[in-house]
Design a protein around this motif. Structure first.
Motif, PDB file in Angstrom:
ATOM      1  N   ASN A  33       0.836  -1.197   0.000  1.00  0.00           N
ATOM      2  CA  ASN A  33       0.000   0.000   0.000  1.00  0.00           C
ATOM      3  C   ASN A  33       0.877   1.257   0.000  1.00  0.00           C
ATOM      4  OD1 ASN A  33      -2.646   1.309   0.230  1.00  0.00           O
ATOM      5  ND2 ASN A  33      -1.902   1.921   2.245  1.00  0.00           N
ATOM      6  N   TYR A  34       1.925   1.254   0.803  1.00  0.00           N
ATOM      7  CA  TYR A  34       2.834   2.398   0.864  1.00  0.00           C
ATOM      8  C   TYR A  34       3.487   2.651  -0.501  1.00  0.00           C
ATOM      9  CZ  TYR A  34       6.892   5.239   1.991  1.00  0.00           C
ATOM     10  OH  TYR A  34       7.845   6.229   1.997  1.00  0.00           O
ATOM     11  N   ILE A  35       3.941   1.593  -1.141  1.00  0.00           N
ATOM     12  CA  ILE A  35       4.578   1.747  -2.456  1.00  0.00           C
ATOM     13  C   ILE A  35       3.589   2.306  -3.464  1.00  0.00           C
ATOM     14  CG2 ILE A  35       5.506   0.455  -4.429  1.00  0.00           C
ATOM     15  CD1 ILE A  35       6.995  -1.296  -2.348  1.00  0.00           C
ATOM     16  N   GLN A  36       2.373   1.771  -3.471  1.00  0.00           N
ATOM     17  CA  GLN A  36       1.373   2.252  -4.427  1.00  0.00           C
ATOM     18  C   GLN A  36       1.061   3.735  -4.194  1.00  0.00           C
ATOM     19  OE1 GLN A  36      -2.727   0.785  -4.280  1.00  0.00           O
ATOM     20  NE2 GLN A  36      -2.583   0.480  -6.498  1.00  0.00           N
ATOM     21  N   GLU A  37       0.861   4.122  -2.930  1.00  0.00           N
ATOM     22  CA  GLU A  37       0.523   5.518  -2.631  1.00  0.00           C
ATOM     23  C   GLU A  37       1.695   6.475  -2.868  1.00  0.00           C
ATOM     24  OE1 GLU A  37      -1.027   5.793   1.321  1.00  0.00           O
ATOM     25  OE2 GLU A  37      -2.885   4.757   0.799  1.00  0.00           O
ATOM     26  N   SER A  38       2.909   6.030  -2.558  1.00  0.00           N
ATOM     27  CA  SER A  38       4.065   6.928  -2.624  1.00  0.00           C
ATOM     28  C   SER A  38       4.783   6.931  -3.964  1.00  0.00           C
ATOM     29  CB  SER A  38       5.069   6.556  -1.527  1.00  0.00           C
ATOM     30  OG  SER A  38       4.466   6.653  -0.269  1.00  0.00           O
ATOM     31  N   TYR A  39       4.829   5.775  -4.648  1.00  0.00           N
ATOM     32  CA  TYR A  39       5.633   5.657  -5.866  1.00  0.00           C
ATOM     33  C   TYR A  39       4.850   5.151  -7.076  1.00  0.00           C
ATOM     34  CZ  TYR A  39       9.339   6.252  -2.511  1.00  0.00           C
ATOM     35  OH  TYR A  39      10.124   6.746  -1.520  1.00  0.00           O
ATOM     36  N   GLY A  40       3.692   4.601  -6.851  1.00  0.00           N
ATOM     37  CA  GLY A  40       2.894   4.062  -7.961  1.00  0.00           C
ATOM     38  C   GLY A  40       3.187   2.599  -8.232  1.00  0.00           C
ATOM     39  N   THR A  41       4.471   2.261  -8.357  1.00  0.00           N
ATOM     40  CA  THR A  41       4.852   0.880  -8.674  1.00  0.00           C
ATOM     41  C   THR A  41       6.136   0.497  -7.930  1.00  0.00           C
ATOM     42  OG1 THR A  41       6.275   1.459 -10.539  1.00  0.00           O
ATOM     43  CG2 THR A  41       3.921   1.104 -11.025  1.00  0.00           C
ATOM     44  N   PRO A  42       6.364  -0.797  -7.762  1.00  0.00           N
ATOM     45  CA  PRO A  42       7.619  -1.229  -7.145  1.00  0.00           C
ATOM     46  C   PRO A  42       8.861  -0.805  -7.933  1.00  0.00           C
ATOM     47  CG  PRO A  42       6.033  -3.009  -7.072  1.00  0.00           C
ATOM     48  CD  PRO A  42       5.432  -1.923  -7.920  1.00  0.00           C
ATOM     49  N   CYS A  43       8.787  -0.770  -9.259  1.00  0.00           N
ATOM     50  CA  CYS A  43       9.964  -0.368 -10.033  1.00  0.00           C
ATOM     51  C   CYS A  43      10.320   1.097  -9.793  1.00  0.00           C
ATOM     52  CB  CYS A  43       9.765  -0.668 -11.521  1.00  0.00           C
ATOM     53  SG  CYS A  43       9.873  -2.447 -11.897  1.00  0.00           S
ATOM     54  N   SER A  44       9.323   1.946  -9.594  1.00  0.00           N
ATOM     55  CA  SER A  44       9.600   3.348  -9.260  1.00  0.00           C
ATOM     56  C   SER A  44      10.238   3.443  -7.877  1.00  0.00           C
ATOM     57  CB  SER A  44       8.321   4.173  -9.293  1.00  0.00           C
ATOM     58  OG  SER A  44       7.816   4.239 -10.599  1.00  0.00           O
ATOM     59  N   ALA A  45       9.729   2.662  -6.924  1.00  0.00           N
ATOM     60  CA  ALA A  45      10.299   2.647  -5.580  1.00  0.00           C
ATOM     61  C   ALA A  45      11.720   2.090  -5.614  1.00  0.00           C
ATOM     62  CB  ALA A  45       9.426   1.815  -4.641  1.00  0.00           C
ATOM     63  N   TRP A  46      11.953   1.050  -6.421  1.00  0.00           N
ATOM     64  CA  TRP A  46      13.279   0.429  -6.534  1.00  0.00           C
ATOM     65  C   TRP A  46      14.278   1.416  -7.135  1.00  0.00           C
ATOM     66  CZ3 TRP A  46      16.793  -2.477  -4.859  1.00  0.00           C
ATOM     67  CH2 TRP A  46      17.789  -3.050  -5.649  1.00  0.00           C
ATOM     68  N   ARG A  47      13.870   2.145  -8.170  1.00  0.00           N
ATOM     69  CA  ARG A  47      14.766   3.143  -8.774  1.00  0.00           C
ATOM     70  C   ARG A  47      15.133   4.221  -7.747  1.00  0.00           C
ATOM     71  NH1 ARG A  47      11.627   2.005 -13.269  1.00  0.00           N
ATOM     72  NH2 ARG A  47      10.157   3.663 -12.824  1.00  0.00           N
ATOM     73  N   TYR A  48      14.143   4.649  -6.975  1.00  0.00           N
ATOM     74  CA  TYR A  48      14.407   5.653  -5.946  1.00  0.00           C
ATOM     75  C   TYR A  48      15.364   5.088  -4.902  1.00  0.00           C
ATOM     76  CZ  TYR A  48      13.647   9.287  -2.479  1.00  0.00           C
ATOM     77  OH  TYR A  48      13.838  10.291  -1.586  1.00  0.00           O
ATOM     78  N   TRP A  49      15.138   3.851  -4.476  1.00  0.00           N
ATOM     79  CA  TRP A  49      15.992   3.231  -3.477  1.00  0.00           C
ATOM     80  C   TRP A  49      17.429   3.089  -3.983  1.00  0.00           C
ATOM     81  CZ3 TRP A  49      19.366  -0.686  -2.740  1.00  0.00           C
ATOM     82  CH2 TRP A  49      19.718  -0.968  -1.433  1.00  0.00           C
ATOM     83  N   GLN A  50      17.594   2.764  -5.245  1.00  0.00           N
ATOM     84  CA  GLN A  50      18.936   2.597  -5.797  1.00  0.00           C
ATOM     85  C   GLN A  50      19.759   3.883  -5.705  1.00  0.00           C
ATOM     86  OE1 GLN A  50      17.526   0.791  -9.551  1.00  0.00           O
ATOM     87  NE2 GLN A  50      19.073  -0.781  -9.167  1.00  0.00           N
ATOM     88  N   SER A  51      19.110   5.018  -5.780  1.00  0.00           N
ATOM     89  CA  SER A  51      19.852   6.276  -5.727  1.00  0.00           C
ATOM     90  C   SER A  51      19.972   6.830  -4.315  1.00  0.00           C
ATOM     91  CB  SER A  51      19.223   7.315  -6.655  1.00  0.00           C
ATOM     92  OG  SER A  51      17.918   7.641  -6.213  1.00  0.00           O
ATOM     93  N   THR A  52      19.072   6.427  -3.402  1.00  0.00           N
ATOM     94  CA  THR A  52      19.080   7.006  -2.065  1.00  0.00           C
ATOM     95  C   THR A  52      19.294   6.011  -0.940  1.00  0.00           C
ATOM     96  OG1 THR A  52      16.701   6.714  -1.766  1.00  0.00           O
ATOM     97  CG2 THR A  52      17.441   8.787  -2.803  1.00  0.00           C
ATOM     98  N   LYS A  53      19.131   4.724  -1.222  1.00  0.00           N
ATOM     99  CA  LYS A  53      19.178   3.646  -0.213  1.00  0.00           C
ATOM    100  C   LYS A  53      18.076   3.788   0.830  1.00  0.00           C
ATOM    101  CE  LYS A  53      22.713   1.838  -2.202  1.00  0.00           C
ATOM    102  NZ  LYS A  53      22.374   1.526  -3.545  1.00  0.00           N
ATOM    103  N   THR A  54      17.010   4.441   0.435  1.00  0.00           N
ATOM    104  CA  THR A  54      15.792   4.543   1.226  1.00  0.00           C
ATOM    105  C   THR A  54      14.633   4.722   0.262  1.00  0.00           C
ATOM    106  OG1 THR A  54      14.713   5.657   3.083  1.00  0.00           O
ATOM    107  CG2 THR A  54      15.933   7.049   1.540  1.00  0.00           C
ATOM    108  N   TYR A  55      13.437   4.509   0.743  1.00  0.00           N
ATOM    109  CA  TYR A  55      12.272   4.756  -0.110  1.00  0.00           C
ATOM    110  C   TYR A  55      11.090   5.132   0.749  1.00  0.00           C
ATOM    111  CZ  TYR A  55       9.968   0.277   0.986  1.00  0.00           C
ATOM    112  OH  TYR A  55       9.325  -0.755   1.610  1.00  0.00           O
TER     113      TYR A  55
END
Length: 168
Positions: free
Chosen positions: A146-168
């Motif tokens: 639910n958090y991923i959907q509300e904050s990033y839309g998709t897991p791949c968007s969250a994963w890309r964000y995590w790769q650059s920041t090591k957080t999501y």
């Protein structure tokens, strides 16, 4: 030929230092420095005679999860179901994200950030912990999806964000 000469010269220097007593003078100097901080090797006992301390406990992030495959199956089923319908590439991104976060361990607490569980829930960032969250893989996965959907839309968007920041 020059290399052999250098090796022979180095060997002769080492042998001369060893036999000249310089090495015992050096060792005595080190022992005296250790004594300044009350370390072993002062007085009659040496470090070898002293009982060595236990090895420090090592913390390895994301290890010791005996339910890894069960938790991944729960995550895959929940991600593929409505309302998410995340399969294939989105599942791969979600698996990568949570494998990096916690290795799918619902009991994990990152001592540095305070992130907890499979999804890396951080009370400082996400507010109060949801009911039933602690130790429950299902509750953590449901919250995380639910958090991923509300904050990033998709897991791949969250994963890309995590790769650059090591957080999501």
């Amino acid at each position: 030929m020059e290399t052999a000469g250098v090796i022979i010269l180095a060997g002769l220097i080492i042998a001369a230092v060893y036999t000249s007593g310089v090495s015992s003078t050096f060792n005595e100097g080190v022992r005296q420095m250790v004594c300044l901080v009350n370390g072993p090797g002062c007085g009659e006992q040496t470090w070898v005679d002293e009982e060595r301390p236990d090895e420090p406990e090592e913390f390895e992030w994301g290890t010791g999860n005996s339910n890894l495959s069960d938790n991944k199956n729960l995550g895959m089923q929940a991600a593929a179901a409505d309302p998410y319908n995340w399969t294939d590439q989105e599942w791969t991104c979600l698996d990568s994200l949570w494998s990096q976060m916690s290795s799918w361990d619902p009991n994990l607490v990152d001592p540095t950030t305070g992130a907890r569980g499979i999804v890396g829930f951080n009370p400082a960032l996400h507010g109060s912990m949801p009911d039933g969250f602690q130790g429950s893989a299902t509750a953590q996965i449901n919250w995380g999806l639910n958090y991923i959907q509300e904050s990033y839309g998709t897991p791949c968007s969250a994963w890309r964000y995590w790769q650059s920041t090591k957080t999501y």
